[in-house]
Design a protein around this motif. Structure first.
Motif, short mmCIF file in Angstrom:
data_model
loop_
_atom_site.label_atom_id
_atom_site.label_comp_id
_atom_site.label_asym_id
_atom_site.label_seq_id
_atom_site.Cartn_x
_atom_site.Cartn_y
_atom_site.Cartn_z
N VAL A 1 38.78 44.54 31.01
CA VAL A 1 38.22 43.20 31.24
C VAL A 1 36.76 43.18 30.79
CG1 VAL A 1 37.64 41.48 32.98
CG2 VAL A 1 39.81 42.73 33.13
N LYS A 2 36.44 42.26 29.90
CA LYS A 2 35.08 42.17 29.35
C LYS A 2 34.30 40.96 29.85
CE LYS A 2 36.31 44.71 25.17
NZ LYS A 2 37.72 44.99 25.58
N ALA A 3 35.01 40.02 30.46
CA ALA A 3 34.35 38.86 31.08
C ALA A 3 35.25 38.37 32.21
CB ALA A 3 34.14 37.75 30.05
N GLN A 4 34.61 37.80 33.26
CA GLN A 4 35.43 37.31 34.37
C GLN A 4 34.70 36.22 35.14
OE1 GLN A 4 36.33 39.92 37.63
NE2 GLN A 4 34.23 40.64 37.87
N MET A 5 35.49 35.46 35.88
CA MET A 5 34.99 34.48 36.85
C MET A 5 35.69 34.74 38.18
SD MET A 5 34.82 30.82 34.80
CE MET A 5 36.59 30.67 34.53
N LEU A 6 34.94 34.64 39.28
CA LEU A 6 35.49 34.79 40.63
C LEU A 6 35.09 33.58 41.46
CD1 LEU A 6 34.50 38.52 41.40
CD2 LEU A 6 36.69 37.69 40.56
N LEU A 7 36.05 33.04 42.20
CA LEU A 7 35.77 31.90 43.08
C LEU A 7 36.29 32.19 44.47
CD1 LEU A 7 34.79 28.91 43.41
CD2 LEU A 7 37.19 28.26 43.01
N PRO A 8 35.39 32.25 45.49
CA PRO A 8 35.86 32.49 46.86
C PRO A 8 36.30 31.20 47.56
CG PRO A 8 33.48 32.41 46.84
CD PRO A 8 33.92 32.22 45.41
N LEU A 9 37.30 31.33 48.41
CA LEU A 9 37.70 30.26 49.32
C LEU A 9 37.36 30.77 50.72
CD1 LEU A 9 39.69 30.05 46.74
CD2 LEU A 9 40.91 28.42 48.17
N MET A 10 36.49 30.04 51.39
CA MET A 10 35.90 30.53 52.62
C MET A 10 36.66 30.08 53.86
SD MET A 10 33.48 32.16 51.14
CE MET A 10 32.39 32.66 52.49
N GLU B 1 38.73 23.39 40.19
CA GLU B 1 39.90 22.54 40.41
C GLU B 1 41.08 23.36 40.93
OE1 GLU B 1 40.46 20.76 36.61
OE2 GLU B 1 38.90 19.23 36.90
N ALA B 2 41.25 24.56 40.37
CA ALA B 2 42.30 25.45 40.86
C ALA B 2 42.04 25.85 42.31
CB ALA B 2 42.39 26.70 39.99
N GLY B 3 40.76 26.09 42.64
CA GLY B 3 40.41 26.41 44.02
C GLY B 3 40.78 25.31 44.99
N LYS B 4 40.56 24.07 44.59
CA LYS B 4 40.92 22.93 45.45
C LYS B 4 42.42 22.84 45.63
CE LYS B 4 36.83 20.25 44.11
NZ LYS B 4 36.32 19.09 43.33
N ALA C 1 35.14 35.21 52.93
CA ALA C 1 36.12 34.80 51.93
C ALA C 1 37.52 35.20 52.38
CB ALA C 1 35.80 35.44 50.58
N LEU C 2 38.34 34.19 52.69
CA LEU C 2 39.72 34.45 53.07
C LEU C 2 40.59 34.65 51.84
CD1 LEU C 2 41.25 34.49 55.88
CD2 LEU C 2 42.22 32.30 55.15
N ALA C 3 40.12 34.13 50.71
CA ALA C 3 40.86 34.26 49.46
C ALA C 3 39.88 34.16 48.30
CB ALA C 3 41.92 33.16 49.36
N TRP C 4 40.29 34.66 47.14
CA TRP C 4 39.50 34.40 45.95
C TRP C 4 40.38 34.43 44.71
CZ3 TRP C 4 38.26 38.71 49.04
CH2 TRP C 4 38.56 39.96 48.52
N ILE D 1 30.46 37.54 46.52
CA ILE D 1 31.05 36.20 46.74
C ILE D 1 31.31 35.96 48.21
CG2 ILE D 1 32.04 36.05 44.41
CD1 ILE D 1 34.77 36.75 45.64
N ASN D 2 31.56 37.02 48.95
CA ASN D 2 31.74 36.87 50.40
C ASN D 2 30.43 36.44 51.06
OD1 ASN D 2 33.61 37.46 52.78
ND2 ASN D 2 31.79 38.65 53.34
N LYS D 3 29.32 36.95 50.57
CA LYS D 3 28.01 36.63 51.15
C LYS D 3 27.53 35.25 50.73
CE LYS D 3 23.25 38.39 51.35
NZ LYS D 3 22.33 39.49 50.91
#
Length: 406
Positions: A346-355, A386-389, A361-364, A317-319
């Motif tokens: 954990v069997k499923a996940q989502m990751l969202l980077p904030l650049m 929406e949470a990322g925003k 990525a300064l946060a995720w 996600i950083n790349k």
């Protein structure tokens, strides 16, 4: 010596706390020193008065005159505040006004803002709106009666109290941690809004983060409460992580926790977390700074053992700067850390980077799902963005960081 030392022109740039300490105490200095590693430009300085035994007849050890004379010595340092790091007036029978008198005498002697552990505890309870508390102490029963009277005088009901019956102060610091865990569990009561641990030679602060997560309510430990007050008296409100809700409490982090709570609700996730790299606010990506949990799901807050930026998922996600959606962590092409699956299930996940502008990525944000693999829906992914925003806007408006979403 830590790097921030070299970012000052002289030691005059340090903010300094003065604590008056019972002579037989060891726990408060050990615990306080551990907490202070997160605040490298704040120093703590100690002066002692003679204290060996703890009983309602021990008043002569804690006179305002003795404490003010000790305060004069430590004020020579010079420090920005002097605080009596002891709970004496709450169990000697002298009462709340005795604490006010002690603080006034210290200020009179030093011209510095002052307080006591018990005054700080009352302030915390009022700030947090706590009216019913439980007590977990190392003390004998006779002191519990005095403590209940003390808290009743300030409008707080003690619904349960348990103690270890110790009267020699030297013995208190050596209580095994497992016995302290048991004590805190024994003290808990359905009507108690929080648990108060009164004693500044009782190292229960080490367990506060762990036991808050287990019991689901705040734990106010005397050593940590006293440090909280002293920091505010010198104008330091930087959140400190890993030591419970009181020292971590911060308006920005509260907003971020709310975003994580809402995201977990919208996605029906097991756990939502935010990792954030803002050193001046003690946030680093190896520690979760905001989190929401489904019932029965363990927190990731205590676990700082993994180098997050070295993980394959985080490098991805950083790349790319875009969300990583994984319906099946076990069979994912981009491998999550094994511990996430084997330890946390954990069997499923989502990751969202904030650049950040530096293109990293300064946060995720992470959304974890434990019961089974899962096909994340368009609505789930939309809720994640929406949470990322919202996180982006909170960080920008607060002046914490400037990030963007690709």
């Amino acid at each position: 010596m830590s790097a921030p030392i070299f970012n000052v022109e002289s030691l005059k740039d340090f903010k300094k706390i003065g604590f008056i300490v019972p002579s037989s105490n060891v726990a408060l200095e050990i615990v306080t020193s551990a907490v202070m590693t997160q605040l490298p430009l704040v120093s703590v300085h100690y002066s002692r008065i003679s204290v060996t035994h703890l009983s309602s007849g021990a008043v002569s050890q804690f006179t305002a005159e003795t404490l003010s004379k000790c305060a004069e010595l430590i004020a020579n340092a010079p420090v920005g505040t002097v605080v009596w790091n002891g709970t004496s007036e709450s169990w000697t029978g002298e009462g709340y006004e005795a604490g006010v008198h002690i603080a006034d005498k210290i200020t009179e002697a030093t011209k510095l803002p002052a307080s006591t552990t018990s005054l700080a505890q009352v302030e915390v309870l009022k700030n947090w709106g706590m009216k019913k508390i439980a007590l977990a102490t190392p003390y004998a029963d006779e002191l519990h009666v005095k403590l209940s009277e003390y808290y009743k005088s300030v409008g707080v009901e003690v619904v349960k109290s348990v103690g270890l019956g110790i009267t020699i102060n030297n013995a208190i610091a050596d209580v095994p941690l497992e016995r302290m865990r048991q004590l805190i569990r024994e003290a808990d009561h359905p009507d108690a809004e929080c648990i108060v641990v009164p004693c500044t030679n009782f190292p229960a602060g080490i367990l506060v983060e762990e036991m808050e997560l287990e019991l689901g309510k705040p734990i106010f430990d005397s050593i940590l409460v006293t440090l909280w007050k002293a920091l505010r008296l010198i104008g330091v409100e930087t959140p400190v992580h890993g030591w419970g809700k009181l020292l971590r409490a911060d308006p920005v982090l509260e907003k971020l926790d709310k975003v994580m709570f809402d995201l977990r609700e919208k996605t029906n996730g097991s756990r939502t977390t935010l990792r954030l790299e803002v050193p001046k606010h003690n946030c680093e990506v190896d520690r979760v700074c905001a989190e929401a949990l489904a019932p029965g799901i363990p927190s990731l807050r205590p676990n700082t053992s993994l180098n997050q930026r070295a993980l394959v998922t985080c490098q991805h996600i950083n790349k790319t700067g875009i969300a990583l959606i994984q319906p099946d962590t076990i069979n994912a092409t981009i491998n999550p850390p094994k511990a996430l699956m084997t330890v946390y299930g954990v069997k499923a996940q989502m990751l969202l980077p904030l650049m950040a502008e530096e293109e990293h990525a300064l946060a995720w944000i992470s959304v974890h799902y434990v019961p089974s693999t899962r096909d994340w829906t368009e609505a789930d992914v939309r809720s994640l963005h929406e949470a990322g925003k919202l996180v982006r806007d909170i960080l920008k408006e607060s002046g914490w960081a400037d990030v963007y979403l690709k």
